[in-house]
Write a protein that holds these residues in place. Sequence first.
Motif, PDB file in Angstrom:
ATOM      1  N   GLU A 216     -46.915   8.271  25.997  1.00 15.54           N
ATOM      2  CA  GLU A 216     -47.593   6.628  26.077  1.00 15.54           C
ATOM      3  C   GLU A 216     -46.443   5.709  26.291  1.00 15.54           C
ATOM      4  O   GLU A 216     -46.375   4.792  26.988  1.00 15.54           O
ATOM      5  N   ILE A 217     -45.145   6.615  25.535  1.00 17.71           N
ATOM      6  CA  ILE A 217     -44.445   5.464  25.057  1.00 17.71           C
ATOM      7  C   ILE A 217     -43.436   5.690  26.683  1.00 17.71           C
ATOM      8  O   ILE A 217     -42.330   4.795  26.879  1.00 17.71           O
ATOM      9  N   VAL A 218     -43.256   6.811  27.382  1.00 19.45           N
ATOM     10  CA  VAL A 218     -42.521   7.031  27.972  1.00 19.45           C
ATOM     11  C   VAL A 218     -43.408   6.865  29.529  1.00 19.45           C
ATOM     12  O   VAL A 218     -42.654   5.962  30.457  1.00 19.45           O
ATOM     13  N   GLU A 219     -44.428   6.643  29.285  1.00 22.07           N
ATOM     14  CA  GLU A 219     -45.398   5.989  30.626  1.00 22.07           C
ATOM     15  C   GLU A 219     -44.722   4.108  31.004  1.00 22.07           C
ATOM     16  O   GLU A 219     -45.072   4.188  31.571  1.00 22.07           O
ATOM     17  N   ASP A 220     -45.259   3.322  30.079  1.00 22.84           N
ATOM     18  CA  ASP A 220     -45.090   2.675  29.622  1.00 22.84           C
ATOM     19  C   ASP A 220     -43.187   1.754  30.282  1.00 22.84           C
ATOM     20  O   ASP A 220     -42.513   1.320  30.718  1.00 22.84           O
ATOM     21  N   LEU A 395     -46.015  -1.556  20.570  1.00 22.60           N
ATOM     22  CA  LEU A 395     -46.053  -0.708  19.445  1.00 22.60           C
ATOM     23  C   LEU A 395     -46.930   0.202  19.312  1.00 22.60           C
ATOM     24  O   LEU A 395     -48.070  -0.292  18.911  1.00 22.60           O
ATOM     25  N   LYS A 396     -47.398   1.260  18.935  1.00 16.21           N
ATOM     26  CA  LYS A 396     -48.089   2.238  19.049  1.00 16.21           C
ATOM     27  C   LYS A 396     -47.708   2.637  17.371  1.00 16.21           C
ATOM     28  O   LYS A 396     -46.701   3.523  17.161  1.00 16.21           O
ATOM     29  N   GLY A 408     -46.789   8.661  12.663  1.00 17.37           N
ATOM     30  CA  GLY A 408     -45.902   8.079  13.408  1.00 17.37           C
ATOM     31  C   GLY A 408     -45.753   6.972  13.739  1.00 17.37           C
ATOM     32  O   GLY A 408     -47.055   6.682  14.194  1.00 17.37           O
ATOM     33  N   VAL A 409     -44.465   6.397  14.476  1.00 13.25           N
ATOM     34  CA  VAL A 409     -44.519   4.961  14.920  1.00 13.25           C
ATOM     35  C   VAL A 409     -43.331   5.188  15.871  1.00 13.25           C
ATOM     36  O   VAL A 409     -42.724   5.802  15.787  1.00 13.25           O
ATOM     37  N   HIS A 410     -43.929   4.239  17.249  1.00  9.65           N
ATOM     38  CA  HIS A 410     -42.981   4.905  18.740  1.00  9.65           C
ATOM     39  C   HIS A 410     -43.139   2.723  18.720  1.00  9.65           C
ATOM     40  O   HIS A 410     -43.939   2.535  19.047  1.00  9.65           O
TER      41      HIS A 410
END
Length: 472
Positions: A216-220, A395-396, A408-410
């Motif tokens: 999800e972070i890479v997609e954003d 922030l996830k 986990g925090v991403h």
Amino acid sequence: MNQYDLVVVGSGPAGRRAAIQAAKLEKKVLVIEKGSRVGGVSVHTGTIPSKTLRETALNLTGWRERGFYGRAYRVKQEISAEDLRRRLLITLDHEVDVLEHQFSRNRVSQLRGAAHFIDAHTLEVQKEDGEILRVTANAILLAVGTRPFRPGHIPFDGDCIIDSDEILEIKQVPRSMIVIGAGVIGIEYATIFSALDTAVTVVEPRDTMLDFIDKEIVEDFSYQLRDRNVKLIFGQTVEKVDKDAAGKCHVTLKNGRVLIAEMVLFAAGRVGAVDALKLEACGLEADNRGRLKVNPDTFQTAVPHIYAAGDVVGFPSLASTSMEQGRIAARHAVGALTTEPPQFFPYGIYAVPEISTCGLTEEEVQQRKIPYECGIAHFRETSRGHIMGLDSGLLKMIFSLKTRRLLGVHIVGEGATELVHIGQAVLNLKGTVEYFVENTFNYPTLAEAYKIAGLDAWNRMGELKVAKKATE
């Protein structure tokens, strides 16, 4: 005089931390560095230069103010390669000065020259002036780092077709650039030059990039890059790179597509700098990428008194983890007590925008079949984000439904590499979602995103579980 408790080959993050740790334990330590100045790749061509270049680019372009003043806003209209290099040289001089002082203060001996093994306890060093010395040690730590992978079919010229070391010496900021390789180094430089308004195309043979980062972070992150016209081409290998008569670079892909740009940066991997060590003389062998296999707890190689740490042992290849590896290796090498490193460490990618992560990704949680819930906060939801003019960044956090612990925090966005440490601390201390819900964060700050994301997850996890917990 040439007998030491520990000899360290290389003065990068792993080498310097190891040497200073052993010296503080009152051991006789020697650092051998083949470069003209201490610091290794991290100081001279890697970590510090790339991050300095990033900060300089963001400052000179006014990147952080464009949310208020528009994409055309610039602090300096014409930015030259010399503008970028000026701040870099000041930073590097300071880093070298600090490191030299640390070695001097801790009585760490230094030797300039190229080292290779004579036997498992002896190294021969050819000094800069041609003199040859031999040193022996009870223990040896190899912290030689890596160098850019340079395949034979890429015609590097140090001018228009370059590797990630040579990019710091470019004569001018190109108007267009093709980056081959969407790993951490390639993506960092691609986004830095995009911030300088260079038209950037990234070519990656895999179908995805940064696979160790939460999807999800890479997609954003990918959306933000495409939004500012960075071309991302996945699933294509480079067949040929050449230059035309006008000096333009042509990159031919496997599917026949030809890309044209002023500059090509090849950043598809690095290899361990072990070629000159003559490892066979001490009974060691590196893999096909020059990496050494080690015990992950002690960093011993197959020869017990020879250790290796840092990028030469492979993933995660971070300056931060390399320092800790060097410290652990040095303590074990001189017989001091060692502790296991914390389970979770932060990973930082200094792209534009930054990415930082710690703990399990959502994909890893799914693979382990852990019931979970996520909480997300967008930076634009925070007052600090409004003040800074941020319209992107998130922030996830991932929590276990069973134990309510943070898994986990991403983070992707401004300040991600600083913000992640709050999540890292909670992870390693086995904290739960209640920490973020019940604690107060400074206002206005981007750290407030932790509270927002925590509340988001807390609400999704259901009132019933909370009520049950309260009655126990």
